[in-house]
Design an enzyme around this catalytic site. Structure first.
Site, short mmCIF file in Angstrom:
data_model
loop_
_atom_site.label_atom_id
_atom_site.label_comp_id
_atom_site.label_asym_id
_atom_site.label_seq_id
_atom_site.Cartn_x
_atom_site.Cartn_y
_atom_site.Cartn_z
N GLY A 1 26.32 11.06 16.10
CA GLY A 1 26.32 10.11 14.98
C GLY A 1 27.51 10.29 14.06
O GLY A 1 28.11 9.31 13.60
N GLY B 1 26.56 13.19 22.19
CA GLY B 1 25.37 12.52 22.71
C GLY B 1 25.39 12.34 24.21
O GLY B 1 25.67 13.28 24.96
N ARG C 1 25.73 25.54 20.46
CA ARG C 1 25.99 25.29 19.03
C ARG C 1 26.17 26.60 18.26
O ARG C 1 26.93 26.66 17.30
CB ARG C 1 24.85 24.49 18.41
CG ARG C 1 24.94 23.05 18.84
CD ARG C 1 23.88 22.23 18.19
NE ARG C 1 24.13 20.83 18.40
CZ ARG C 1 23.20 19.89 18.42
NH1 ARG C 1 21.95 20.21 18.23
NH2 ARG C 1 23.53 18.64 18.61
N LYS D 1 22.43 -0.01 23.32
CA LYS D 1 22.32 -1.07 22.32
C LYS D 1 23.66 -1.48 21.72
O LYS D 1 24.41 -0.65 21.21
CB LYS D 1 21.39 -0.61 21.19
CG LYS D 1 19.93 -0.62 21.62
CD LYS D 1 19.06 0.15 20.67
CE LYS D 1 18.78 -0.68 19.42
NZ LYS D 1 17.99 0.12 18.44
P1 AMP Z 1 23.19 5.11 23.57
O1 AMP Z 1 22.30 6.15 22.94
O2 AMP Z 1 23.16 3.79 22.90
O3 AMP Z 1 24.58 5.62 23.84
O4 AMP Z 1 22.54 4.81 24.98
C1 AMP Z 1 22.43 5.74 26.00
C2 AMP Z 1 21.35 5.30 26.93
O5 AMP Z 1 21.65 4.02 27.42
C3 AMP Z 1 21.21 6.20 28.14
O6 AMP Z 1 19.99 6.87 28.08
C4 AMP Z 1 21.26 5.22 29.32
O7 AMP Z 1 20.25 5.48 30.26
C5 AMP Z 1 21.02 3.88 28.66
N1 AMP Z 1 21.62 2.77 29.42
C6 AMP Z 1 22.88 2.65 29.84
N2 AMP Z 1 23.04 1.51 30.54
C7 AMP Z 1 21.84 0.91 30.59
C8 AMP Z 1 21.37 -0.28 31.17
N3 AMP Z 1 22.16 -1.08 31.89
N4 AMP Z 1 20.05 -0.59 31.01
C9 AMP Z 1 19.23 0.22 30.31
N5 AMP Z 1 19.63 1.36 29.74
C10 AMP Z 1 20.91 1.70 29.86
#
Ligand code: AMP
Length: 401
Positions: free
Chosen positions: A377, A354, A35, A198
């Site tokens: 974000g 991210g 950064r 999510k």
């Molecule tokens: P996000 O911050 O919403 O982009 O989510 C990223 C996180 O989602 C990562 O740390 C992954 O380990 C988790 N992730 C991806 N696929 C799965 C899954 N099938 N079950 C649980 N966690 C997941």
């Protein structure tokens, strides 16, 4: 786009909002200085013109005012090393000392201010606090894309005190230009890949991308809410039950708009959330109770990769599985390779910040894609179609209006 190339900063004291929120280890050593490196061209342009720089940033999430762990003094020597300039440090970001140091700053020198978030007023977007900061410079440059979606004192509110003497730095310009390459007239086919844990975090982006993408690939934990809503058995996989109706609406919307929405047909399933778990493969709508889907399966990999490799523009935000564990990294790795393939064949691939950025680095493919964004974000909100306060504040009352 209002970039710093349009200005000569000779004699100016340029107040730059940078993103020096770098990771530090227990000994306060920087473990990743990318950064800071990213901001060096902006700083050097100003210094080379004959100006001086007053840098302001946040570091971490201090809760109760000044905290040793979150002091920006830990990074002074690295900033000096990377910019090859004299760097002074003010141990408060406002107040008499900061004012005096800024007044005495010579052309070619840098003054780094202490962590902005030692004041609650920063995140509250307090106008008086922003005005105090504004007194430390004659020109305002925003180069912190990672916080551009926040209406904080230093990222947005402060801009009103500079009339037309304000612009974007190179980091902001690069981020916005690359995002606009995808948003405005992308080369087709354009495929958006959305993954992660999510579905609630990604509903808006999927909805907005339906207006521009030809294909939308959904993977990762969020795909199981879709699978359950469609009547499937998803065992113990991640699911947001209250979002199921919305996923069905998205499927319907995609049909109406003629967008191909691809969900994974199969998964690698595990009996626990553990790299050593017992695993097997099964269809996404037939996951037995006691098992959870932690990665996309071989059929989904094949389908997704074919669609990605036939694309001319790709946007990727969110992993296909729990890529942090080697047992569940295959889906994300395969997608990362296909995304790299697009850029190698003359297409354009943008990696959202991210976890997707972490994944592309983990697989050693960062230099084989077109652009890896630094803003998680902020980028997400940009693709959701929202106005970023840090961007709007620069454009307001400026020459470009
Ligand atoms: P996000 O911050 O919403 O982009 O989510 C990223 C996180 O989602 C990562 O740390 C992954 O380990 C988790 N992730 C991806 N696929 C799965 C899954 N099938 N079950 C649980 N966690 C997941």
């Amino acid at each position: 786009m209002l970039t710093i190339n349009q200005y000569n900063f000779k004699g100016e004291k340029v107040l730059i909002r940078v993103d020096f929120n770098v990771p530090l280890d227990a000994q306060f050593q920087i473990t990743d200085d990318s950064r800071i490196t990213a901001t060096v061209p902006t700083i050097q342009k100003i210094l080379n013109d004959g100006g001086s720089c007053v840098l302001m940033s946040h570091l971490g999430r201090p809760k109760e005012g000044p905290t040793e762990k979150y002091s920006l003094k830990h990074i002074v020597s690295r900033v000096a090393e990377l910019t090859r300039a004299k760097v002074l440090f003010a141990d408060d970001c406002i107040g008499e000392q900061a004012k005096e140091m800024s007044q005495n700053l010579q052309a070619g020198e840098i003054l780094l201010l202490e962590n902005l978030r030692f004041y609650k007023e920063e995140e509250k977007g307090n106008v008086e606090f922003a005005e105090k900061l504004s007194k430390l410079g004659t020109f305002y440059v925003n180069d912190a894309f990672g916080t551009a979606h926040r209406a904080h004192a230093s990222t947005a509110v402060i801009a009103q005190f500079f009339n037309s003497k304000k612009c974007f730095g190179y980091v902001m310009t690069n981020e916005l230009e690359n995002a606009q390459k995808v948003l405005n007239n992308p080369q087709r086919p354009f495929t958006a890949i959305v993954g992660g844990a999510k579905v609630s975090d990604k509903l808006l982006i999927i909805e907005n991308l339906m207006n521009i993408a030809d294909n939308i690939i959904v993977g990762g934990g969020m795909a199981y809410t879709f699978a359950k809503a469609l009547g499937g058995n998803i065992g113990n996989s991640l699911c947001e039950d209250e979002r199921m109706p919305l996923t069905l609406e998205l499927i319907e919307k995609a049909k109406q708009k003629g967008v191909q929405l691809l969900l994974p047909q199969d998964s690698k399933i595990a009996d626990k959330f553990d790299n050593q778990a017992q695993t097997s493969f099964c269809n996404n709508n037939e996951i037995p109770n006691g098992y959870m889907g932690l990665d996309i399966g071989p059929n989904a990999i094949e389908t997704f990769c074919k669609v990605i490799e036939a694309s001319k523009t790709v946007l990727w935000n969110g992993p296909m599985g729990v890529f942090e564990m080697s047992s569940f990294e295959n889906g994300t790795k395969a997608v990362a390779n296909s995304v790299a393939h697009v850029a190698q064949n003359g297409g354009f691939s943008l990696i959202g910040g991210g976890d997707s950025a972490a994944a592309i680095h983990q697989f050693g493919l960062a230099d084989q894609v077109s652009y890896v964004s630094t803003g998680g974000g902020a980028l997400l909100e940009y693709f959701e179609g929202k106005e970023l306060p840090g961007v709007a504040a620069i454009l307001q009352n400026s020459a470009e209006q």
